[in-house]
Design a protein around this motif. Structure first.
Motif, PDB file in Angstrom:
ATOM      1  N   ALA A 192       0.801  -1.217   0.000  1.00 46.59           N
ATOM      2  CA  ALA A 192       0.000   0.000   0.000  1.00 46.59           C
ATOM      3  C   ALA A 192       0.838   1.273   0.000  1.00 46.59           C
ATOM      4  CB  ALA A 192      -0.929   0.017   1.212  1.00 46.59           C
ATOM      5  N   VAL A 193       2.166   1.135   0.108  1.00 44.37           N
ATOM      6  CA  VAL A 193       3.054   2.297   0.091  1.00 44.37           C
ATOM      7  C   VAL A 193       4.280   1.958  -0.746  1.00 44.37           C
ATOM      8  CG1 VAL A 193       2.327   3.088   2.383  1.00 44.37           C
ATOM      9  CG2 VAL A 193       4.296   1.555   2.176  1.00 44.37           C
ATOM     10  N   ARG A 194       5.028   2.974  -1.119  1.00 43.36           N
ATOM     11  CA  ARG A 194       6.332   2.733  -1.736  1.00 43.36           C
ATOM     12  C   ARG A 194       7.263   2.292  -0.603  1.00 43.36           C
ATOM     13  NH1 ARG A 194       4.345   7.607  -3.518  1.00 43.36           N
ATOM     14  NH2 ARG A 194       3.778   7.740  -5.732  1.00 43.36           N
ATOM     15  N   ASP A 195       7.416   0.986  -0.476  1.00 42.81           N
ATOM     16  CA  ASP A 195       8.040   0.457   0.741  1.00 42.81           C
ATOM     17  C   ASP A 195       9.560   0.418   0.704  1.00 42.81           C
ATOM     18  OD1 ASP A 195       8.529  -1.640  -0.995  1.00 42.81           O
ATOM     19  OD2 ASP A 195       7.314  -3.113   0.097  1.00 42.81           O
ATOM     20  N   GLY A 196      10.178   0.698  -0.431  1.00 47.04           N
ATOM     21  CA  GLY A 196      11.631   0.691  -0.528  1.00 47.04           C
ATOM     22  C   GLY A 196      12.265  -0.679  -0.504  1.00 47.04           C
ATOM     23  N   VAL A 197      11.458  -1.736  -0.453  1.00 43.56           N
ATOM     24  CA  VAL A 197      12.001  -3.102  -0.494  1.00 43.56           C
ATOM     25  C   VAL A 197      12.420  -3.369  -1.937  1.00 43.56           C
ATOM     26  CG1 VAL A 197      11.478  -5.543  -0.189  1.00 43.56           C
ATOM     27  CG2 VAL A 197      10.601  -3.867   1.435  1.00 43.56           C
ATOM     28  N   SER A 198      13.723  -3.415  -2.171  1.00 44.71           N
ATOM     29  CA  SER A 198      14.232  -3.380  -3.537  1.00 44.71           C
ATOM     30  C   SER A 198      15.238  -4.495  -3.796  1.00 44.71           C
ATOM     31  CB  SER A 198      14.897  -2.025  -3.806  1.00 44.71           C
ATOM     32  OG  SER A 198      16.182  -1.970  -3.228  1.00 44.71           O
ATOM     33  N   THR A 199      15.800  -4.453  -4.979  1.00 41.76           N
ATOM     34  CA  THR A 199      16.850  -5.402  -5.360  1.00 41.76           C
ATOM     35  C   THR A 199      18.235  -4.798  -5.195  1.00 41.76           C
ATOM     36  OG1 THR A 199      16.647  -4.619  -7.638  1.00 41.76           O
ATOM     37  CG2 THR A 199      15.395  -6.604  -7.031  1.00 41.76           C
ATOM     38  N   GLN A 200      18.318  -3.608  -4.625  1.00 41.50           N
ATOM     39  CA  GLN A 200      19.602  -2.912  -4.556  1.00 41.50           C
ATOM     40  C   GLN A 200      20.161  -2.956  -3.134  1.00 41.50           C
ATOM     41  OE1 GLN A 200      18.786  -3.175  -7.796  1.00 41.50           O
ATOM     42  NE2 GLN A 200      20.379  -1.603  -8.072  1.00 41.50           N
ATOM     43  N   SER A 201      21.428  -3.268  -3.025  1.00 38.52           N
ATOM     44  CA  SER A 201      22.091  -3.338  -1.716  1.00 38.52           C
ATOM     45  C   SER A 201      23.552  -2.970  -1.903  1.00 38.52           C
ATOM     46  CB  SER A 201      21.971  -4.759  -1.147  1.00 38.52           C
ATOM     47  OG  SER A 201      22.689  -5.679  -1.954  1.00 38.52           O
ATOM     48  N   SER A 202      24.320  -3.080  -0.833  1.00 41.97           N
ATOM     49  CA  SER A 202      25.744  -2.751  -0.922  1.00 41.97           C
ATOM     50  C   SER A 202      26.498  -3.721  -1.835  1.00 41.97           C
ATOM     51  CB  SER A 202      26.379  -2.777   0.467  1.00 41.97           C
ATOM     52  OG  SER A 202      26.281  -4.076   1.038  1.00 41.97           O
ATOM     53  N   ARG A 203      25.857  -4.849  -2.154  1.00 44.42           N
ATOM     54  CA  ARG A 203      26.465  -5.796  -3.090  1.00 44.42           C
ATOM     55  C   ARG A 203      26.252  -5.366  -4.535  1.00 44.42           C
ATOM     56  NH1 ARG A 203      24.635 -11.755  -1.317  1.00 44.42           N
ATOM     57  NH2 ARG A 203      25.781 -12.177  -3.244  1.00 44.42           N
ATOM     58  N   GLY A 204      25.471  -4.319  -4.737  1.00 37.68           N
ATOM     59  CA  GLY A 204      25.333  -3.754  -6.064  1.00 37.68           C
ATOM     60  C   GLY A 204      23.943  -3.844  -6.643  1.00 37.68           C
ATOM     61  N   GLY A 205      23.320  -4.986  -6.547  1.00 35.08           N
ATOM     62  CA  GLY A 205      21.990  -5.125  -7.095  1.00 35.08           C
ATOM     63  C   GLY A 205      21.979  -5.318  -8.598  1.00 35.08           C
ATOM     64  N   LEU A 206      20.833  -5.002  -9.209  1.00 32.85           N
ATOM     65  CA  LEU A 206      20.617  -5.245 -10.622  1.00 32.85           C
ATOM     66  C   LEU A 206      20.798  -3.973 -11.444  1.00 32.85           C
ATOM     67  CD1 LEU A 206      17.366  -7.397 -10.364  1.00 32.85           C
ATOM     68  CD2 LEU A 206      19.723  -8.222 -10.582  1.00 32.85           C
ATOM     69  N   ALA A 207      21.208  -4.144 -12.700  1.00 33.97           N
ATOM     70  CA  ALA A 207      21.307  -2.995 -13.596  1.00 33.97           C
ATOM     71  C   ALA A 207      19.930  -2.374 -13.810  1.00 33.97           C
ATOM     72  CB  ALA A 207      21.915  -3.439 -14.927  1.00 33.97           C
ATOM     73  N   LEU A 208      18.899  -3.210 -13.913  1.00 36.68           N
ATOM     74  CA  LEU A 208      17.510  -2.746 -13.956  1.00 36.68           C
ATOM     75  C   LEU A 208      16.875  -3.143 -12.637  1.00 36.68           C
ATOM     76  CD1 LEU A 208      15.060  -1.531 -15.406  1.00 36.68           C
ATOM     77  CD2 LEU A 208      14.610  -3.785 -16.391  1.00 36.68           C
ATOM     78  N   PRO A 209      16.773  -2.211 -11.695  1.00 33.96           N
ATOM     79  CA  PRO A 209      16.293  -2.580 -10.362  1.00 33.96           C
ATOM     80  C   PRO A 209      14.803  -2.845 -10.338  1.00 33.96           C
ATOM     81  CG  PRO A 209      16.565  -0.214 -10.499  1.00 33.96           C
ATOM     82  CD  PRO A 209      17.094  -0.773 -11.791  1.00 33.96           C
ATOM     83  N   LYS A 210      14.357  -3.453  -9.274  1.00 39.12           N
ATOM     84  CA  LYS A 210      12.965  -3.355  -8.864  1.00 39.12           C
ATOM     85  C   LYS A 210      13.000  -2.535  -7.582  1.00 39.12           C
ATOM     86  CE  LYS A 210       8.654  -5.735  -7.812  1.00 39.12           C
ATOM     87  NZ  LYS A 210       7.936  -7.009  -7.550  1.00 39.12           N
ATOM     88  N   SER A 211      12.403  -1.348  -7.627  1.00 42.98           N
ATOM     89  CA  SER A 211      12.638  -0.336  -6.598  1.00 42.98           C
ATOM     90  C   SER A 211      11.785  -0.505  -5.353  1.00 42.98           C
ATOM     91  CB  SER A 211      12.403   1.057  -7.182  1.00 42.98           C
ATOM     92  OG  SER A 211      13.283   1.297  -8.261  1.00 42.98           O
ATOM     93  N   ASN A 212      10.651  -1.170  -5.484  1.00 45.40           N
ATOM     94  CA  ASN A 212       9.755  -1.411  -4.356  1.00 45.40           C
ATOM     95  C   ASN A 212       9.134  -2.797  -4.495  1.00 45.40           C
ATOM     96  OD1 ASN A 212       9.454   1.386  -2.908  1.00 45.40           O
ATOM     97  ND2 ASN A 212       9.194   1.858  -5.076  1.00 45.40           N
ATOM     98  N   TRP A 213       8.709  -3.351  -3.377  1.00 49.72           N
ATOM     99  CA  TRP A 213       7.966  -4.615  -3.330  1.00 49.72           C
ATOM    100  C   TRP A 213       8.750  -5.794  -3.905  1.00 49.72           C
ATOM    101  CZ3 TRP A 213       5.493  -0.622  -6.425  1.00 49.72           C
ATOM    102  CH2 TRP A 213       4.889   0.352  -5.631  1.00 49.72           C
ATOM    103  N   ALA A 214      10.074  -5.742  -3.770  1.00 51.54           N
ATOM    104  CA  ALA A 214      10.938  -6.726  -4.428  1.00 51.54           C
ATOM    105  C   ALA A 214      11.183  -7.938  -3.534  1.00 51.54           C
ATOM    106  CB  ALA A 214      12.264  -6.089  -4.836  1.00 51.54           C
TER     107      ALA A 214
END
Length: 529
Positions: free
Chosen positions: A414-436
């Motif tokens: 129900a909100v932009r929760d910030g649960v993403s694919t990005q972390s200090s390990r780098g994440g994805l070139a095309l992220p999923k920015s919320n609800w990941a």
């Protein structure tokens, strides 16, 4: 009742904008208001019929909306979280999703009139509800509304058209189907004095008539159901898009307005509202029974890959209300113009039943991702199972890395929760920015989607105050007004969900008012045709 040869106000097009304009004209003193539509009566309602009936409006919070709705009892009202949606919020969303291109005067009118517009519809018998099924999630025992949009009409677009037609009958609006506008009639100084129409009778015989009018309001839709115009304006391949709504919106009104009175073009002619649509839906029109249920907007809860097995959008870049109208274009741009939406056991319980129940959509199910890859290749047209598995592995590694690094992050749809694919390990070139959330817990479900075109963004230039059509010379065309999808300049590339119906009512209402005032003041202008 036979089609009259003259009237005060003639409305061309019978969707939400057209009925809003006709009702407004009657309310403001036009004695004889006629509404025509080229479709047969069994197709009444235009694209409005196929919508979910959502209206975006500025409001002061739950207390402002409760008097309008019929589906909230006292007990339920106490467990609803619905924050105010201010004019500043609405304006900000409109400018943000259109990259600042939306005409500021049109935007101010849309936003400024939005609250009064829905209350005006309610006064005339339109049944509103809070959109629990589409715009709220129940989290910790409370309904949390999200995305700036809370109102819908009872029974969606079907119910809205039913209510509009009932209100029009009460008001004395005369409605005629199988009556196609072909040409604008003009008199002295280019004043529009009527319309040439083609009637189709029960035996399919055609005849031509002229209806004289003191004012004409064009609300005949865009060109979304015209494959030639889609390819010409939207680009190569768009003739293959699936038509989400009525097959009768073929751009006729836009073409004869430009041809007959030199109407000025405005807006994003290569842009449109297009959604993730069931790939197995009919190609050239919506289904009036299934209607909006072919929409597939559950992608923020999972991932979306193309037929090459690659992700191509950030599924969580924003709340669904601000992405669904542009992701159809993203799908159209993929190989084969198709894609797959995929969820695991975490995501599927959150999918809306009206879009994903088994009787509506064909689902591909599997217990493992490897099995899903095999079935997608065999049954769905996935070209590279190996690439698909690589994509899913990379996504899951990134999603799990975020969770390991942020153990207290709370997933909240129900909100932009910030649960993403990005972390200090780098994440994805095309992220999923919320609800990941990871997609690694079977069973898995996939649905094949294509691009469903809803309405086109290019239209005619108007005076924002009266909705009077402006000519290429930048002078108003006397006696001609415009609203709905035919109005250009509001939406570019995208739109805030629910603002299309609101626009139709806001500018239809203004057009009806101005047309009625013109009709009352007019002493009649003789035609040159």
């Amino acid at each position: 009742m036979s089609l009259p040869s003259e009237c005060d106000v003639l409305v061309v097009g019978g969707g939400n904008a057209g009925f809003s304009a006709a009702l407004s004209a009657r309310e403001n003193g036009a004695r004889n208001v006629v509404l025509i539509d080229k479709c047969p009566e069994e197709w009444a309602g235009g694209n409005t019929y196929f919508t979910a009936g959502a209206f975006r409006t500025a409001h002061a919070g739950l207390a402002d909306l409760l008097p309008l709705v019929n589906n909230v009892d006292a007990a339920t009202s106490k467990i609803i979280d619905l924050e105010p949606y201010t004019p500043q919020d609405f304006t900000g969303d409109l400018l943000r999703v259109t990259a600042g291109r939306s005409d500021p005067q049109l935007g101010r009118t849309l936003v400024g009139d939005s609250n009064d517009a829905v209350k005006w519809l309610h006064k005339h018998g339109v049944r509103f509800q809070l959109s629990f099924n589409r715009q709220a999630y129940k989290v910790d025992g409370r309904y949390k509304f999200w995305g700036g949009m809370a109102l819908k009409t009872q029974d969606g677009g079907k119910g809205l058209i039913e209510d509009h037609r009932r209100a029009a009958r009460r008001a004395g609006v005369s409605t005629f189907f199988s009556t196609m506008a072909k040409q604008l009639v003009t008199g002295a100084e280019g004043t529009v004095t009527g319309v040439v129409v083609e009637l189709t009778d029960s035996s399919s015989a055609k005849s031509t008539r002229t209806i004289s009018a003191k004012a004409v309001i064009l609300t005949a839709g865009g060109f979304e159901a015209n494959p030639r115009m889609r390819a010409e304006y939207l680009g190569p391949g768009w003739d293959l898009a699936l038509v989400r709504g009525t097959p009768y919106n073929t751009g006729d009104g836009l073409e004869f307005a430009m041809r007959d009175v030199g109407a000025k073009q405005a807006g994003h002619w290569s842009g449109c509202h297009s959604v993730a649509w069931d790939a197995n839906a009919p190609a050239n029109s919506g289904d009036r029974a299934i209607s909006n249920e072919f929409t597939k907007s559950g992608y923020p809860l999972g991932v979306m890959v193309n037929t090459q097995g690659e992700r191509f959008v950030d599924e969580g870049v924003d709340l669904r209300n601000y992405t669904y109208a542009k992701f159809g274009r993203a799908i159209m741009g993929q190989p084969d113009g198709q894609a797959f939406q995929i969820w695991d056991a975490r995501g599927t319980p959150w999918l809306r039943d009206e879009e994903y129940r088994d009787s509506i959509v064909r689902k591909i199910r599997a217990d493992t991702l490897e099995e899903l890859a095999e079935k997608l290749a065999k049954e769905g047209g996935l070209h590279s199972p190996a690439k698909f598995l690589e994509t899913m592995r990379d996504y899951n590694v990134a999603a799990n890395a975020f969770q390991a690094e942020n153990p207290n992050a709370q997933w909240d749809p129900a909100v932009r929760d910030g649960v993403s694919t990005q972390s200090s390990r780098g994440g994805l070139a095309l992220p999923k920015s919320n609800w990941a959330l990871p997609v690694d817990k079977g069973p898995f479900v996939a649905v094949k989607v294509a691009c469903g075109v809803t309405f086109t963004f290019g239209g005619l230039a108007v005076n924002p105050q009266t909705a009077a059509v402006v000519a290429a010379s930048n002078r108003e065309v006397p006696g001609l007004f415009c609203a709905g999808e035919m109005l250009g300049g509001l939406f570019y590339g995208n739109y805030p969900g629910g603002s299309g119906l609101t626009s139709g009512t806001v500018f239809g209402r203004r057009a009806g008012r101005a047309a009625a005032q013109r009709a009352k003041a007019s002493s009649g202008v003789r035609s040159n045709l």
